[in-house]
Design a protein around this motif. Sequence first.
Motif, PDB file in Angstrom:
ATOM      1  N   CYS A 104       0.860  -1.190   0.000  1.00  0.00           N
ATOM      2  CA  CYS A 104       0.000   0.000   0.000  1.00  0.00           C
ATOM      3  C   CYS A 104       0.885   1.224   0.000  1.00  0.00           C
ATOM      4  O   CYS A 104       1.651   1.445   0.931  1.00  0.00           O
ATOM      5  CB  CYS A 104      -0.912  -0.001   1.220  1.00  0.00           C
TER       6      CYS A 104
ATOM      7  N   CYS B  35      -5.529   5.773   0.943  1.00  0.00           N
ATOM      8  CA  CYS B  35      -5.323   5.118   2.235  1.00  0.00           C
ATOM      9  C   CYS B  35      -4.459   6.041   3.079  1.00  0.00           C
ATOM     10  O   CYS B  35      -3.820   6.963   2.560  1.00  0.00           O
ATOM     11  CB  CYS B  35      -4.656   3.754   2.016  1.00  0.00           C
ATOM     12  N   HIS B  36      -4.488   5.819   4.349  1.00  0.00           N
ATOM     13  CA  HIS B  36      -3.680   6.666   5.232  1.00  0.00           C
ATOM     14  C   HIS B  36      -2.280   6.071   5.359  1.00  0.00           C
ATOM     15  O   HIS B  36      -2.015   4.969   4.869  1.00  0.00           O
ATOM     16  CB  HIS B  36      -4.373   6.786   6.600  1.00  0.00           C
TER      17      HIS B  36
ATOM     18  N   HIS C 191       0.754   4.148   6.676  1.00  0.00           N
ATOM     19  CA  HIS C 191       1.049   3.031   7.565  1.00  0.00           C
ATOM     20  C   HIS C 191       2.184   2.216   6.934  1.00  0.00           C
ATOM     21  O   HIS C 191       2.529   2.411   5.765  1.00  0.00           O
ATOM     22  CB  HIS C 191      -0.193   2.154   7.790  1.00  0.00           C
TER      23      HIS C 191
ATOM     24  N   CYS D 129      -6.360  -1.075   6.224  1.00  0.00           N
ATOM     25  CA  CYS D 129      -5.772  -0.665   4.953  1.00  0.00           C
ATOM     26  C   CYS D 129      -6.773  -0.841   3.813  1.00  0.00           C
ATOM     27  O   CYS D 129      -7.290  -1.926   3.578  1.00  0.00           O
ATOM     28  CB  CYS D 129      -4.514  -1.493   4.663  1.00  0.00           C
ATOM     29  N   ASN D 130      -7.014   0.231   3.081  1.00  0.00           N
ATOM     30  CA  ASN D 130      -7.962   0.176   1.971  1.00  0.00           C
ATOM     31  C   ASN D 130      -7.417  -0.626   0.802  1.00  0.00           C
ATOM     32  O   ASN D 130      -8.133  -1.421   0.190  1.00  0.00           O
ATOM     33  CB  ASN D 130      -8.300   1.587   1.503  1.00  0.00           C
ATOM     34  N   ALA D 131      -6.137  -0.420   0.510  1.00  0.00           N
ATOM     35  CA  ALA D 131      -5.540  -1.070  -0.663  1.00  0.00           C
ATOM     36  C   ALA D 131      -5.633  -2.586  -0.537  1.00  0.00           C
ATOM     37  O   ALA D 131      -5.951  -3.283  -1.507  1.00  0.00           O
ATOM     38  CB  ALA D 131      -4.072  -0.630  -0.799  1.00  0.00           C
TER      39      ALA D 131
HETATM   40 ZN    ZN Z   1      -3.296   1.049   3.304  1.00  0.00          ZN
END
Ligand code: ZN
Lengths: 445, 612
Positions: free
Chosen positions: B334, B347-348, B350, B364-366
């Motif tokens: 990500c 995504c933020h 991390h 995690c969005n990815a």
């Molecule tokens: Zn992420």
Amino acid sequence: MEEKLHIDWLTVGLYIIIVMFGAVNIYSANNTLEHHFLFDFKMEYGKQIIWMSASALIVFLVLLTDFKFFNYSAYGIYVVVILLLIVLLATGSFNKGAQAWFKIGAFKLQPSEFAKYATGLALAKFLGTYVIKFEGKRNMGICFAIIFFPMLLTLAQNDTGSALVFLSFILVLFREGLSGWWLILGFYLVLIFVLTILYPSLYIIIGLLLILTFIIFMYKKHKQLIVASILVVTLSVGFILSLDFVFTSILKPHQQQRILVTLNQDVEEYYANKTNGFSFFKVELPKKEDKMKSKRDYSYNVRQSKISIGAGQWIGNGFNNGTQTKAKLVPEQHTDFIFCTVGEEYGFIGSVLFIGLYLFFIGRIFYLAERQKNTFSRVFGYSTGSIILFHFFINIGMAMGLLPVIGIPLPFMSYGGSSLISFSLMLFTFLKLDANRVNELSRFS
Amino acid sequence: MEKSNKFLLIIIFLIGIGIIFSIRLYFLQIVDSSNYYKAQAYGSNEITLNPPRGTILDRFGNLMVYNDALYDLMVVPDKTLETDKYTLSKFLNIDTINFDKRLKKAARYNSRQASIFYKNLPFEMLTSLQEIIHQFPAFYIESKIDRRYNIQGAAHLLGYLGEASEKIVVEQPYYKPGDILGISGMEKSYEFYLRGKKGRRVVLVDKFSRQQGSFAGGKFDSVPIPGQNIFSSVDIDLQRFGEQLLGNKIGSIVAIEPKTGEILSIVNSPNYDPNLLVGQERNKNFARLLIDPSKPLFNRALKAPYPPGSTFKLVQALIGLQEGIIEPSTTFPCAGGYRMGSLTVGCHAHASPLDLENSIKNSCNAYYCHVYRAILDNPKYGSVQVAYKKWTEYLLSFGIGVKTGIDLPEESKGIIKHNDYFVKVFGKNWRSANVVSMSIGQGEVGLTPLQMANVAAIIANKGWFITPHVVKSIGDSYFVPTEFKEKRYTMIDAKHFDTIISGMSMVTKPGGTAGRTGIEGIDICAKTGTAQNPHGKDHSIYIAFAPRENPQIAICVMVENGGFGATFAAPIANLMIEHYLVKDKKAPSTRLDLYNRMITTSLLENSVYNPK
Ligand SMILES: [Zn+2]
């Protein structure tokens, strides 16, 4: 003078059974859920026992009286009763609008009850007079006058029911020579009248035409009969149409309703039926404010009465066990609707036995009347039988919902002093005359 | 005609009368014996005896709903008799002048119809009046049963009563016009048990409608059977606590005991006091609630589908595991989001790459874009459309996109779109990239808070759930409907849950997305969510269960316009969990900081429903 009492004990026995049975039913109709008691002279059945004692006394006096007294004083009694009716009409208490009684202490004397008796005596006296037969305009006119005078006086007291009872003398006249055709014509007109009011006139006319077609088809060769039938049917159709016209278009709604109520009709149902079927004339529906108050009273009485009788089913609920009776659902049950108690508590079997017994009693009176050797006794006997029959027929028919509500008591059964005493007086006067039939024979022969 | 013939004719006439009368009697008494039954109807009055309605208690037996009976003396002024005044006024302890005054007042209203003569009869007066009242045909006693609520909230759960509508009277002959029955909530769904069975007394009446005692010796009488008391599964204490926390916000809380499916609380805000919908002010209050723009009558917890946001990642991960797309060790990179051509899902910051456990901890969005696309593009299904259908079947097994079957009326089934919808929007050959936003719980998917709480319960149970229900037991025999005892299995095997659960456990520990809202001593497994809201600020969502071993409570908190899941939903949920699990607490919470922040922060100013 040694006179053996040849009284007809069978009739006396029937009389006692009916009177006792009446008291039992009045007791049951009285003994509602509100009033549990064994004996109370203040209640109607308690009073009825007093009337029964009074009647017994009268019966005793009648039996002691010389039989010739009734013949000799027939006109006198008639005149006295007529005078009483006139006095009552003039000065009578204006209670309830109908002035039908004299108040003597707690006892209300109803002269109209005794007028039938007096009329019977007077008619018997007139026809019993040597050489007078029910023939010729003059004699027939006098007979009708004797009947109609007290009848009109009773009618003037608004006592329609009692007035109609005088029509029962027509049966006496029939026995004494009045042509049967008059009876048939009367029945026919009343039938047509009632049918026209109850059903769309088109149906009745079609019905008559069908009968006519049938007669023409069946009796092709009897030309006279066919002509007469066509004539009758034509006149009938005219009568029906004019009656229908008068009823629907001339009479005001409240007048129509009064007739309907007398004919025991539910006014609203009537108008619903009448407007559903074909009608020659426009039926004006009564406005709400024209609805008669008494409509509910009559139809309610009859409905409750029929329900009460229906509740009896085969064997009834038994003495003192009629739920309808107990709940006092039938108004006037101890007087005009006493038969409801019989129907409910003794069921179909009891009711049929009762009706059979009563009709046998009436038949016995006619039988006794028929065996009289002099016209006075015979005419008076027929009068007695006819009056009791008329009361019985109307009263029971009314309670069963077969006939319009005409408030007349069931003789010997309904609660009421005047009624019981006058009927006992009439019956035993005749039995006294009958008992002396033998003496009379011996005297004249 | 011969004279003796005339005598015979008369005798025949007599016999004819006898025959006609006998036939008539036969019809009246035998054939038409239905007249006899009509006689019962005319001659008797049926008095309905209403049984007392059952009460509703909470799971520990605390009374929540009960009855309060009120008795009024009614009068029909036209039917009164002069003598009534002297006898009855003695029983009522009023003088005759007062009596006349009351009568006049009633007559002014309507002299032919009944109106109240004496309101709320005191008990001692009532008992003596009941014995003599039948002597006064113009008077009768009317009882009104009013529901009383021991709680100012829980209105959506408990429901309210109302008069039977015409439709109900036609469809269910048990009800007569004017009858009272449950219209919503438990009052409606348990109406059959709560109402009991009406009794009747058939009394003989005379023509004046006066009662003359029991009809047919009481043969037709029946005793009313009281309604059954119902134990609700709700914890009234937890319910009140939730209402307090959510009070100045808009949203809902649903808490479930995972192993039984019993609902521990259903909180909606705005709420209303159920006592408003009883008594004389009922209709006025009801109209007011109905037009209130904040929709206090609306049961959000059951009827409002929200995009589940990141909480949905748990479901995606489980499906991915079951389908063999990923393993616990599978990692995806990500770099601030997921890119595919022009499409970007942000995504933020991390660490990267992350394995499954950490993808949950960091949300995690990815990671889930990769997972979801892989599910849909799985070659074994041949096409995205077939794979998508398989995916929706998984959701249905979670109770998503279908009614859960909760024992409360009016539940929404949530939102799942089917193939034909996407065909319409993207064309026949739509691709996984078209629907990728659903991987993180946005877009064409919607869950009610109840369904989200149920997802938490499924994870707590490692793969199964029991239909959520608000009833614990019915009546004295503690009867429980069988459908609330059966386990419903999802299509996910139990072995796949451990990784998910340990990821969820990390969420409430330092470094997790809700790391600052954890409760000391309770291992809470959770997932935050933030649902994009086109109408305003994002909704704050949080689902959780605790403790990790032998879970006692699963919960979903949804705070409309609350922003990040961790901001409002997480603290409220964790406080609820603590409140439920820690029985002998001295303070409202060990996290007074969170507690105070929750009860002092109002979100109503930002709300589109703001009544001001
Ligand atoms: Zn992420």
